[in-house]
Design a protein around this motif. Sequence first.
Motif, PDB file in Angstrom:
ATOM      1  N   GLU A 269       0.831  -1.208   0.000  1.00 40.28           N
ATOM      2  CA  GLU A 269       0.000   0.000   0.000  1.00 40.28           C
ATOM      3  C   GLU A 269       0.867   1.259   0.000  1.00 40.28           C
ATOM      4  O   GLU A 269       0.528   2.254  -0.631  1.00 40.28           O
ATOM      5  CB  GLU A 269      -0.924  -0.018   1.215  1.00 40.28           C
ATOM      6  CG  GLU A 269      -2.123   0.904   1.103  1.00 40.28           C
ATOM      7  CD  GLU A 269      -3.042   0.538  -0.058  1.00 40.28           C
ATOM      8  OE1 GLU A 269      -3.738   1.449  -0.558  1.00 40.28           O
ATOM      9  OE2 GLU A 269      -3.065  -0.644  -0.470  1.00 40.28           O
ATOM     10  N   THR A 270       1.989   1.200   0.718  1.00 43.62           N
ATOM     11  CA  THR A 270       2.911   2.339   0.709  1.00 43.62           C
ATOM     12  C   THR A 270       3.417   2.623  -0.700  1.00 43.62           C
ATOM     13  O   THR A 270       3.454   3.776  -1.144  1.00 43.62           O
ATOM     14  CB  THR A 270       4.109   2.058   1.644  1.00 43.62           C
ATOM     15  OG1 THR A 270       3.638   1.991   2.990  1.00 43.62           O
ATOM     16  CG2 THR A 270       5.164   3.146   1.525  1.00 43.62           C
TER      17      THR A 270
ATOM     18  N   LYS B  31       0.714   4.127  -2.904  1.00 42.84           N
ATOM     19  CA  LYS B  31       0.549   5.566  -2.675  1.00 42.84           C
ATOM     20  C   LYS B  31       1.719   6.356  -3.247  1.00 42.84           C
ATOM     21  O   LYS B  31       1.553   7.505  -3.673  1.00 42.84           O
ATOM     22  CB  LYS B  31       0.443   5.843  -1.174  1.00 42.84           C
ATOM     23  CG  LYS B  31      -0.709   5.153  -0.465  1.00 42.84           C
ATOM     24  CD  LYS B  31      -2.048   5.652  -0.931  1.00 42.84           C
ATOM     25  CE  LYS B  31      -3.170   5.057  -0.101  1.00 42.84           C
ATOM     26  NZ  LYS B  31      -4.521   5.458  -0.618  1.00 42.84           N
ATOM     27  N   ALA B  32       2.907   5.746  -3.261  1.00 43.18           N
ATOM     28  CA  ALA B  32       4.084   6.455  -3.760  1.00 43.18           C
ATOM     29  C   ALA B  32       4.111   6.544  -5.281  1.00 43.18           C
ATOM     30  O   ALA B  32       4.709   7.483  -5.825  1.00 43.18           O
ATOM     31  CB  ALA B  32       5.355   5.758  -3.266  1.00 43.18           C
ATOM     32  N   THR B  33       3.479   5.591  -5.964  1.00 45.74           N
ATOM     33  CA  THR B  33       3.586   5.518  -7.430  1.00 45.74           C
ATOM     34  C   THR B  33       3.131   6.795  -8.129  1.00 45.74           C
ATOM     35  O   THR B  33       3.894   7.371  -8.925  1.00 45.74           O
ATOM     36  CB  THR B  33       2.826   4.296  -7.963  1.00 45.74           C
ATOM     37  OG1 THR B  33       3.422   3.107  -7.433  1.00 45.74           O
ATOM     38  CG2 THR B  33       2.865   4.245  -9.482  1.00 45.74           C
TER      39      THR B  33
ATOM     40  N   TYR C  94      -2.846  14.198  -5.808  1.00 46.12           N
ATOM     41  CA  TYR C  94      -1.503  13.710  -6.123  1.00 46.12           C
ATOM     42  C   TYR C  94      -0.700  14.722  -6.944  1.00 46.12           C
ATOM     43  O   TYR C  94       0.514  14.814  -6.804  1.00 46.12           O
ATOM     44  CB  TYR C  94      -1.590  12.396  -6.898  1.00 46.12           C
ATOM     45  CG  TYR C  94      -1.993  11.203  -6.059  1.00 46.12           C
ATOM     46  CD1 TYR C  94      -1.339  10.903  -4.865  1.00 46.12           C
ATOM     47  CD2 TYR C  94      -3.026  10.364  -6.459  1.00 46.12           C
ATOM     48  CE1 TYR C  94      -1.696   9.814  -4.106  1.00 46.12           C
ATOM     49  CE2 TYR C  94      -3.387   9.262  -5.698  1.00 46.12           C
ATOM     50  CZ  TYR C  94      -2.735   8.984  -4.526  1.00 46.12           C
ATOM     51  OH  TYR C  94      -3.087   7.902  -3.769  1.00 46.12           O
TER      52      TYR C  94
ATOM     53  N   GLY D  18       4.407   8.275   0.808  1.00 43.61           N
ATOM     54  CA  GLY D  18       3.604   7.057   0.743  1.00 43.61           C
ATOM     55  C   GLY D  18       3.477   6.400   2.107  1.00 43.61           C
ATOM     56  O   GLY D  18       2.406   5.907   2.481  1.00 43.61           O
TER      57      GLY D  18
ATOM     58  N   ARG E 216       1.006   8.455   4.144  1.00 46.99           N
ATOM     59  CA  ARG E 216      -0.374   8.256   3.697  1.00 46.99           C
ATOM     60  C   ARG E 216      -0.886   6.862   4.064  1.00 46.99           C
ATOM     61  O   ARG E 216      -2.017   6.703   4.515  1.00 46.99           O
ATOM     62  CB  ARG E 216      -0.484   8.453   2.181  1.00 46.99           C
ATOM     63  CG  ARG E 216      -0.515   9.907   1.744  1.00 46.99           C
ATOM     64  CD  ARG E 216      -0.625  10.008   0.225  1.00 46.99           C
ATOM     65  NE  ARG E 216      -0.808  11.374  -0.204  1.00 46.99           N
ATOM     66  CZ  ARG E 216      -1.978  11.971  -0.370  1.00 46.99           C
ATOM     67  NH1 ARG E 216      -3.083  11.305  -0.095  1.00 46.99           N
ATOM     68  NH2 ARG E 216      -2.055  13.217  -0.783  1.00 46.99           N
ATOM     69  N   ALA E 217      -0.034   5.849   3.847  1.00 41.79           N
ATOM     70  CA  ALA E 217      -0.472   4.478   4.095  1.00 41.79           C
ATOM     71  C   ALA E 217      -0.601   4.187   5.581  1.00 41.79           C
ATOM     72  O   ALA E 217      -1.455   3.386   5.993  1.00 41.79           O
ATOM     73  CB  ALA E 217       0.515   3.491   3.456  1.00 41.79           C
TER      74      ALA E 217
END
Length: 373
Positions: free
Chosen positions: A65-66, A69-71, A282, A308, A311-312
Motif C-alpha cells: 500500500e505504501t 501511494k508512492a507511485t 496527487y 507514501g 499516507r499508508a
Amino acid sequence: MTTRAGKFAGTFIAGGLKSLITPVIAIILALILGAAAIALMGLSPLKAYQSLLQGALGSINGIGETLVKATPLIFTGLSFGLAKKGGLINIGAEGQLYLGGLCSVIVGIALKGWPIFIHLPLAIVAGFIGGGLLGLLSGWLKVRFGASEIITTVMLNYVAQYFVSYMVNGPLIEPPGNFPQSPPVAESAQLPIILAGTRLHLGFIIALLAIVAYYVFLWRTSTGYEVRVVGQNPHAAGYAGMNARRDTLLVMFLAGGLGGLAGVGEILGIQHRLFQNFSPGYGFDGIAVSLLGYNTPIGILLAAILFGILRAGGNMMQMMANVPVAIVYVIQAFVIIFVAAEALMRRWQVKRRAARTAAGAAGLTVEGVSKNG
C-alpha cells in the motif's frame, strides 16, 4: 561494458545522495515537531509513530500500500522536476493526471478482444499523450503569447477536472446511468498485480523506469543538457544557438505526459474505471515531493516513498493511537517549510557573497584610479 554500467550506476546514485542531507534534517525536525503536537493533544507520540510504521511497513500488504501511494507521487514529482530543470513551473500535474486517466479509460473501454501486450501499452501511451497535450498547450501559450505557465497550468487543472466530470456524467456514463462513473476497462487494459495479496501493480515498475529515463534524458543526452542550460540561463542559451522555444514545448509535453502516467496508474491499476475526483491531490503533492527531493531522481523516489509511508500509515495511526490522520499533513507541511527555508537561506548567502565580491572589486578599482590619478 561492465565498468561503464558500474560508473553509470555510481553517478546516478551519487547525484541524488549529495542532496539528501538537508531533506533528512528537515524530516527529523518535522517528526520532532509532529511529536510535540501529538503530545500537546495528550497522546503518546511513540505509540503514534509505532502505529504509523506498523500500518505502512509492518506487513506485506502495508508495504504494498505504501508503494501504491508512492507511485503517482513519483510521476507527478518527476513532472514538476522536469519542468523546473527547464526553467518552467508546472502546477498542472493534477489536470494532466485527470486527462491521462480519461484517455487511458477511453482506449481501455473502446478496444475489446485485444491481447494484453497490445491493448495495455496502447492505453498507457494514450494516457501519456493525453497529459502531454495538456502540458503542451501551456507551453504553446507561453512561447506564442508569453502567457505565464504558472497561471495557465493552474487554470487547465480546472478544465481537465470538469471535463472528466462531464464525461462520466454523459458520454462515458455506465448504463443504466445511475452513478457518475465509466464502465470498467477491459481486463487486457488493466495493470497486472506484481505483489500477491496487495494492490501493488505494474505502474510502480513503470514509475521506476521513468526515474531512470528522467536521469538519462537530463544528464546523458545533448537535448537534456540543452534543456538544463535553457532552464538556468535562457539568454546565454540563445547566444549559444539553443532553441529555447522548442525546448519549452518539449519539456512541457514530457512533463505533462509524466503527469498523465500518474492518472494511468490510478485508473488502470487501482480503480479500473473513471470517477469524478479520483485523485486526492496527487498532482499538488508531487510538487512537494519534487521540492523535497531537490528535483533529483533518487531524491524524488525517496520523497515519494516517505509521503507514501505517511499516507499508508495514517489510518492505522488513527485507529491504534487515536491520533487524527490530519497530523500526517502537518508533518508534510513542516518538512516542506524546512526545505524551503534552507533554500532561501542558501540563496541569501549566495547574493551576500556576490555583493561582497562586487564591493571588493569596486574598492580595488577606486584604489587603482586614485594611485594613477
